[in-house]
Design an enzyme around this catalytic site. Structure first.
Site, PDB file in Angstrom:
ATOM      1  N   PHE A  85      43.875  44.976  32.712  1.00  0.00           N
ATOM      2  CA  PHE A  85      44.756  43.946  33.541  1.00  0.00           C
ATOM      3  C   PHE A  85      46.046  44.480  34.171  1.00  0.00           C
ATOM      4  O   PHE A  85      46.771  43.824  34.429  1.00  0.00           O
ATOM      5  CB  PHE A  85      44.969  42.961  32.630  1.00  0.00           C
ATOM      6  CG  PHE A  85      43.958  42.450  31.665  1.00  0.00           C
ATOM      7  CD1 PHE A  85      42.719  42.219  31.996  1.00  0.00           C
ATOM      8  CD2 PHE A  85      44.220  42.465  30.271  1.00  0.00           C
ATOM      9  CE1 PHE A  85      41.420  41.931  31.302  1.00  0.00           C
ATOM     10  CE2 PHE A  85      43.110  42.075  29.514  1.00  0.00           C
ATOM     11  CZ  PHE A  85      42.014  41.726  29.965  1.00  0.00           C
ATOM     12  N   CYS A  86      45.800  45.829  34.868  1.00  0.00           N
ATOM     13  CA  CYS A  86      47.039  46.625  35.368  1.00  0.00           C
ATOM     14  C   CYS A  86      48.207  46.278  34.296  1.00  0.00           C
ATOM     15  O   CYS A  86      49.409  45.901  34.982  1.00  0.00           O
ATOM     16  CB  CYS A  86      47.301  45.530  36.811  1.00  0.00           C
ATOM     17  SG  CYS A  86      45.963  46.060  37.794  1.00  0.00           S
TER      18      CYS A  86
END
Length: 468
Positions: free
Chosen positions: A378-379
């Site tokens: 998710f970055c």
């Protein structure tokens, strides 16, 4: 909303439907009835539980775009009638966007592409030599830009109280110009209390920028009420996926900072050896702006602002609580939390199944139940490592268009996966899990070359996935 120009007064505003029931969508979104194929040859209404990545367009936003497209023309310097109309609509949208995040009278709103774009823009406006402090809970959009300024990354603690204490100690020990903090985690929906962070930063002589990508669309936010100096957010997470976002905040840094793009519209005078830049917002909006995107974002802001007080938080809170309770009742499921004492998270839930690859579970949910979730890191790699999930997790997220049926379907599907396992056979293609010899037909739409092309575009997991 009204704006006065040479043409007179332009007025626009949304029509807000009344919610049908506690389990129904709060506002209608485009694609709510879209059918997707399953591996067994049946179809099912798509359960979009991936709002944290990109939220669907509100129906009122799509209607607004259709309404204004015939009026589209160049802005700011066009003498034509439609140019003046487009200019009025664009500047009115800027005012609406600023008002939605509680901008102060002397704040400025700059139209950007998204939150990442907005935060990168702000890095060029931090005064020379000014130091930046950021926490390791952040999305990469609120971490990587500051690394260019050699930012200090402060590790979070196990509780909100301890993290605030660590922040206070760091601010007392060193001088900082800016503190960058998330308004809500894109992994778990949690956040530090913004008012407390603002107080600590301001007491130490620092400004604060809030990454509002997950906060603004789900809880609302006010610069004036919170005391924060800047907020950045994205249209594609605020039900207006037409390529616009915003940076809103104090004018002085933005007027003095380096122009974000060098080009037409950002200058007062250009000579062969000298350029005189104009002030914000034009200083940072060189080239032709995304007029339609700004209008779409403003419409979404108006629709959200028109909801009854507390309705948005209550809607998402009910769905999130139901989802967490359902998942935690399943053996082997872990729901992630950043802080033991956090409160009022937005509608984002990350979880894992012990011994099962997140990518496989996500592929199963899509192929066998028509559910869209996110899997991976998710970055937010530092945060996932801190949570003990360096290989990633599964994330489900809700919004104004979510219904209780989607939440219940996800819980039931995860339970079936744990108790009976997947019905299809899955394999890894270019780093992504997919149904082996996938029989699902393609949606008949121009430009769709195949689901295999989507799989080929996936980023491989950091670790080799285990076989099912």
């Amino acid at each position: 909303m009204t704006v006065t120009t040479e043409l007179g007064t332009a007025t626009c505003g949304p029509t807000t439907p009344t919610p049908r029931s506690p389990g129904a969508a709060l506002l209608p979104v485009v694609g709510a009835s879209t059918q997707v194929p399953l591996f067994d040859g049946t179809t099912r209404t798509y359960a979009n539980l991936d709002y944290a990545a990109s939220a669907p367009a509100l129906e009122s936003v799509a209607a607004r775009v259709t309404e204004v497209l015939p009026l589209y023309a160049s802005v700011h310097r066009g003498a034509g009638y439609l140019s003046q109309v487009s200019t009025a609509l664009y500047e009115a949208s800027r005012q609406t966007i600023a008002r939605f995040v509680g901008a102060r009278p002397d704040d400025v709103a700059i139209i950007t592409r998204n939150t990442t774009d907005a935060l990168n823009l702000l890095t060029g406006c931090v005064p020379a030599g000014g130091r930046v402090l950021v926490l390791d809970v952040e999305h990469h959009a609120n971490l990587l830009p500051w690394q260019r300024l050699d930012a200090t990354v402060l590790p979070i603690e196990d509780t909100v109280v301890a993290t605030l204490a660590a922040l206070e100690r760091e601010l007392a020990a060193s001088s900082y110009a800016l503190v960058a903090v998330t308004g809500a985690s894109n992994v778990t929906g949690e956040a530090l209390p913004i008012a407390d962070v603002v107080r600590l930063a301001h007491d130490a002589g620092a400004r604060i920028v809030v990454d509002g990508a997950q906060l603004v669309p789900h809880r609302g936010f006010s610069l004036e009420a919170s005391g924060a100096d800047y907020v950045a957010f994205s249209g594609h997470k605020t039900y207006a996926p037409f390529g616009a976002g915003a940076l809103v905040g104090r004018r002085d840094w933005l007027d003095a900072g380096e122009a974000y793009l060098a080009g037409g519209g950002a200058v007062r005078e250009v000579r062969a050896g000298k350029t005189v830049w104009t002030t914000s917002p034009a200083r940072h909006e060189a080239g032709s702006p995304n007029v339609i995107g700004a209008i779409a974002l403003a419409q979404a802001c108006e629709a959200l602002a028109a909801l009854p007080a507390g309705a948005l938080a209550a809607h998402e809170g009910r769905l999130r609580a139901r989802l967490v309770a359902g998942l935690e009742a399943i053996d082997g499921v872990r729901v992630f939390r950043v802080w033991a004492d956090s409160a009022d998270p937005v509608g984002v839930v990350a979880f894992s199944l012990t011994g099962h690859d997140p990518g496989l579970v996500a592929a199963y949910l899509a192929a066998e139940h028509g559910i869209g979730v996110r899997d991976g890191r998710f970055c937010a790699h530092p945060l996932l490592a801190r949570l003990g999930a360096p290989e990633g997790a599964i994330r489900a997220s809700v919004g104004v268009g979510s219904e209780v049926e989607a939440v219940d379907r996800l819980v039931a599907a995860v339970r079936t996966y744990v108790t009976a396992g997947p019905a299809a056979r899955y394999t890894i293609v270019d780093g992504c899990w997919t149904v082996a010899d996938d029989p699902r037909p393609l949606i008949q739409i121009h430009g769709l070359s195949g689901l295999a092309a989507t799989a080929a575009a996936c980023t491989p997991a950091p670790l080799q996935p285990s076989a099912p």
